[in-house]
Write a protein that holds these residues in place. Structure first.
Motif, PDB file in Angstrom:
ATOM      1  N   ASP A  82      45.187 -69.635 -42.204  1.00  0.00           N
ATOM      2  CA  ASP A  82      45.365 -70.757 -41.275  1.00  0.00           C
ATOM      3  C   ASP A  82      44.058 -71.468 -40.939  1.00  0.00           C
ATOM      4  OD1 ASP A  82      48.125 -70.149 -41.107  1.00  0.00           O
ATOM      5  OD2 ASP A  82      47.703 -68.619 -39.594  1.00  0.00           O
ATOM      6  N   GLY A  83      43.206 -71.659 -41.944  1.00  0.00           N
ATOM      7  CA  GLY A  83      41.959 -72.368 -41.734  1.00  0.00           C
ATOM      8  C   GLY A  83      40.856 -71.538 -41.106  1.00  0.00           C
ATOM      9  N   ILE A  84      41.072 -70.248 -40.955  1.00  0.00           N
ATOM     10  CA  ILE A  84      40.091 -69.359 -40.332  1.00  0.00           C
ATOM     11  C   ILE A  84      39.619 -68.329 -41.354  1.00  0.00           C
ATOM     12  CG2 ILE A  84      39.679 -67.671 -38.494  1.00  0.00           C
ATOM     13  CD1 ILE A  84      42.072 -69.051 -37.011  1.00  0.00           C
ATOM     14  N   ALA A  85      38.320 -68.271 -41.579  1.00  0.00           N
ATOM     15  CA  ALA A  85      37.735 -67.280 -42.485  1.00  0.00           C
ATOM     16  C   ALA A  85      37.109 -66.173 -41.644  1.00  0.00           C
ATOM     17  CB  ALA A  85      36.681 -67.913 -43.380  1.00  0.00           C
ATOM     18  N   CYS A  86      37.505 -64.945 -41.914  1.00  0.00           N
ATOM     19  CA  CYS A  86      36.951 -63.792 -41.202  1.00  0.00           C
ATOM     20  C   CYS A  86      36.011 -63.043 -42.143  1.00  0.00           C
ATOM     21  CB  CYS A  86      38.062 -62.877 -40.715  1.00  0.00           C
ATOM     22  SG  CYS A  86      37.468 -61.473 -39.727  1.00  0.00           S
ATOM     23  N   LEU A  87      34.738 -62.951 -41.747  1.00  0.00           N
ATOM     24  CA  LEU A  87      33.747 -62.217 -42.521  1.00  0.00           C
ATOM     25  C   LEU A  87      33.410 -60.929 -41.777  1.00  0.00           C
ATOM     26  CD1 LEU A  87      31.306 -65.118 -43.504  1.00  0.00           C
ATOM     27  CD2 LEU A  87      33.251 -64.212 -44.799  1.00  0.00           C
ATOM     28  N   THR A  88      33.590 -59.805 -42.458  1.00  0.00           N
ATOM     29  CA  THR A  88      33.415 -58.505 -41.826  1.00  0.00           C
ATOM     30  C   THR A  88      32.247 -57.756 -42.441  1.00  0.00           C
ATOM     31  OG1 THR A  88      35.810 -58.383 -41.442  1.00  0.00           O
ATOM     32  CG2 THR A  88      34.552 -56.342 -41.198  1.00  0.00           C
ATOM     33  N   LEU A  89      31.238 -57.455 -41.640  1.00  0.00           N
ATOM     34  CA  LEU A  89      30.125 -56.629 -42.099  1.00  0.00           C
ATOM     35  C   LEU A  89      30.664 -55.234 -42.373  1.00  0.00           C
ATOM     36  CD1 LEU A  89      27.419 -57.701 -39.459  1.00  0.00           C
ATOM     37  CD2 LEU A  89      28.124 -58.852 -41.577  1.00  0.00           C
ATOM     38  N   ASN A  90      30.351 -54.690 -43.562  1.00  0.00           N
ATOM     39  CA  ASN A  90      31.043 -53.479 -43.998  1.00  0.00           C
ATOM     40  C   ASN A  90      30.089 -52.347 -44.389  1.00  0.00           C
ATOM     41  OD1 ASN A  90      33.385 -51.971 -44.663  1.00  0.00           O
ATOM     42  ND2 ASN A  90      33.212 -52.555 -46.807  1.00  0.00           N
ATOM     43  N   ARG A  91      29.262 -51.940 -43.439  1.00  0.00           N
ATOM     44  CA  ARG A  91      28.448 -50.734 -43.589  1.00  0.00           C
ATOM     45  C   ARG A  91      28.668 -49.858 -42.359  1.00  0.00           C
ATOM     46  NH1 ARG A  91      22.472 -51.160 -44.326  1.00  0.00           N
ATOM     47  NH2 ARG A  91      22.763 -49.199 -45.439  1.00  0.00           N
ATOM     48  N   PRO A  92      29.875 -49.365 -42.175  1.00  0.00           N
ATOM     49  CA  PRO A  92      30.218 -48.684 -40.922  1.00  0.00           C
ATOM     50  C   PRO A  92      29.374 -47.454 -40.615  1.00  0.00           C
ATOM     51  CG  PRO A  92      31.917 -48.331 -42.589  1.00  0.00           C
ATOM     52  CD  PRO A  92      31.024 -49.407 -43.113  1.00  0.00           C
ATOM     53  N   LYS A  93      28.996 -46.685 -41.649  1.00  0.00           N
ATOM     54  CA  LYS A  93      28.201 -45.478 -41.402  1.00  0.00           C
ATOM     55  C   LYS A  93      26.808 -45.814 -40.897  1.00  0.00           C
ATOM     56  CE  LYS A  93      30.618 -42.589 -44.796  1.00  0.00           C
ATOM     57  NZ  LYS A  93      30.466 -41.782 -46.043  1.00  0.00           N
ATOM     58  N   ALA A  94      26.338 -47.028 -41.170  1.00  0.00           N
ATOM     59  CA  ALA A  94      25.017 -47.466 -40.731  1.00  0.00           C
ATOM     60  C   ALA A  94      25.113 -48.474 -39.586  1.00  0.00           C
ATOM     61  CB  ALA A  94      24.264 -48.088 -41.900  1.00  0.00           C
ATOM     62  N   TYR A  95      26.252 -48.472 -38.905  1.00  0.00           N
ATOM     63  CA  TYR A  95      26.477 -49.444 -37.833  1.00  0.00           C
ATOM     64  C   TYR A  95      26.182 -50.868 -38.318  1.00  0.00           C
ATOM     65  CZ  TYR A  95      27.358 -45.951 -34.210  1.00  0.00           C
ATOM     66  OH  TYR A  95      27.913 -44.944 -33.452  1.00  0.00           O
ATOM     67  N   ASN A  96      26.566 -51.115 -39.581  1.00  0.00           N
ATOM     68  CA  ASN A  96      26.424 -52.440 -40.187  1.00  0.00           C
ATOM     69  C   ASN A  96      25.002 -52.986 -40.127  1.00  0.00           C
ATOM     70  OD1 ASN A  96      29.280 -52.653 -40.799  1.00  0.00           O
ATOM     71  ND2 ASN A  96      29.575 -52.890 -38.600  1.00  0.00           N
ATOM     72  N   ALA A  97      24.039 -52.083 -40.304  1.00  0.00           N
ATOM     73  CA  ALA A  97      22.637 -52.499 -40.329  1.00  0.00           C
ATOM     74  C   ALA A  97      22.412 -53.513 -41.445  1.00  0.00           C
ATOM     75  CB  ALA A  97      21.740 -51.281 -40.534  1.00  0.00           C
ATOM     76  N   LEU A  98      21.531 -54.473 -41.168  1.00  0.00           N
ATOM     77  CA  LEU A  98      21.305 -55.582 -42.091  1.00  0.00           C
ATOM     78  C   LEU A  98      20.337 -55.207 -43.206  1.00  0.00           C
ATOM     79  CD1 LEU A  98      21.027 -58.563 -39.568  1.00  0.00           C
ATOM     80  CD2 LEU A  98      23.046 -57.785 -40.831  1.00  0.00           C
ATOM     81  N   SER A  99      20.857 -54.523 -44.192  1.00  0.00           N
ATOM     82  CA  SER A  99      20.074 -54.280 -45.402  1.00  0.00           C
ATOM     83  C   SER A  99      19.918 -55.601 -46.142  1.00  0.00           C
ATOM     84  CB  SER A  99      20.794 -53.273 -46.303  1.00  0.00           C
ATOM     85  OG  SER A  99      22.034 -53.811 -46.742  1.00  0.00           O
ATOM     86  N   LEU A 100      18.986 -55.624 -47.087  1.00  0.00           N
ATOM     87  CA  LEU A 100      18.838 -56.828 -47.907  1.00  0.00           C
ATOM     88  C   LEU A 100      20.141 -57.152 -48.634  1.00  0.00           C
ATOM     89  CD1 LEU A 100      15.354 -56.946 -49.686  1.00  0.00           C
ATOM     90  CD2 LEU A 100      16.402 -58.697 -48.253  1.00  0.00           C
ATOM     91  N   GLY A 101      20.817 -56.119 -49.100  1.00  0.00           N
ATOM     92  CA  GLY A 101      22.069 -56.325 -49.810  1.00  0.00           C
ATOM     93  C   GLY A 101      23.135 -56.941 -48.936  1.00  0.00           C
ATOM     94  N   LEU A 102      23.257 -56.445 -47.707  1.00  0.00           N
ATOM     95  CA  LEU A 102      24.256 -56.997 -46.798  1.00  0.00           C
ATOM     96  C   LEU A 102      23.926 -58.447 -46.446  1.00  0.00           C
ATOM     97  CD1 LEU A 102      25.956 -55.273 -43.805  1.00  0.00           C
ATOM     98  CD2 LEU A 102      25.177 -57.617 -43.623  1.00  0.00           C
ATOM     99  N   MET A 103      22.649 -58.716 -46.183  1.00  0.00           N
ATOM    100  CA  MET A 103      22.266 -60.095 -45.848  1.00  0.00           C
ATOM    101  C   MET A 103      22.532 -61.036 -47.014  1.00  0.00           C
ATOM    102  SD  MET A 103      18.909 -59.916 -43.387  1.00  0.00           S
ATOM    103  CE  MET A 103      17.875 -58.880 -44.432  1.00  0.00           C
TER     104      MET A 103
END
Length: 265
Positions: A18-39
């Protein structure tokens, strides 16, 4: 979570409806820490969404027990050279700028914790809704690393004295405090978080995508201008907006007491 583990699963999940994009950070064991790969994965999704006319609103959320714990400190310590650290912070700064410059409004859907660069994402997002048991912080000072880049976004979202207390003490604040400071728009029971964010996103998605794009860009640009310059600039924006088909349609629909039919033009 190790770099090897990062490669085994998608670091960002995307779902559209419905026109809404949901982006989910998916590193749950690392509390979704911003690795270079995730960024990099999140940057790629934002870049794709920027030109996707079907998307009117973006929701950012995280899997697991927390929204985002900031940068991946294990990754940062595994590589101690300045060149790598420059790469990390440049990627993060580009990511934050992309959120601000994205044509579509971005809503941060926050739970658990949002610390350091995670708090930076919340402050950078156009809107933020949090579960009422969420905690926020810029705790870098506690580990000898002042939250200088998170400070850029957070200091533009909440008053000076409050952000300095967060930065200098490293102490966490609760959702009610974050709401009072202006870091988030709403704090709701965790069981109501999905519904609250969906309602907000749905209201925004019902508007003209052209008007959303125009308004968001103008909002951030005029903030940095002197008052007279801001009025001159926004007057030009209003004139251009008035020439749009959606402006004509919206005004006619209001006068005729009917629902508008947006074309995005």
């Amino acid at each position: 979570m190790s770099v090897a583990e990062d490669l085994e699963t998608p670091l960002v999940l995307r779902s559209d409806a419905d026109g809404i994009a949901c982006l989910t950070l998916n590193r749950p064991k690392a509390y979704n820490a911003l690795s270079l790969g995730l960024m990099a994965a999140l940057q790629a999704e934002l870049d794709a969404i920027a030109s996707d006319r079907a998307v009117k609103v973006v929701i950012l959320e995280g899997t697991g027990k927390g929204f985002c714990a900031g940068h991946d400190l294990r990754e940062m310590r595994a590589r101690t050279d300045a060149a790598f650290h420059e790469q990390v912070f440049a990627a993060c700064s580009k990511l934050m700028m992309s959120i601000t410059e994205l044509p579509q409004p971005v809503i941060a859907k926050v739970h658990g914790i949002a610390t350091a660069a995670g708090c930076q994402i919340v402050a950078t997002a156009d809107l933020a809704v949090a579960a009422d048991d969420t905690r926020f912080g810029t705790p870098g000072v506690n580990i000898g690393l002042f939250c200088s880049t998170p400070m850029v976004a957070v200091s533009r979202a909440i008053p000076r004295k409050q952000v300095m207390e967060m930065l200098l003490t490293g102490e966490m604040i609760d959702a009610d405090t974050a709401l009072r400071h202006g870091l988030i728009n709403r704090a709701v029971p965790e069981a109501e978080l999905d519904a609250a964010v969906s309602e907000m996103a749905g209201k925004i998605a019902s508007k003209s995508p052209l008007v959303l794009k125009t308004g968001k860009a103008a909002f951030y640009r005029q903030l940095e201008m002197p008052l007279a310059e801001a009025y001159a600039y926004t007057s030009k924006v209003m004139v251009e907006n008035m020439q749009a088909r959606d402006a004509a349609e919206g005004i006619d629909a209001f006068i005729e007491k009917r629902s508008p039919k947006w074309t995005g033009e």
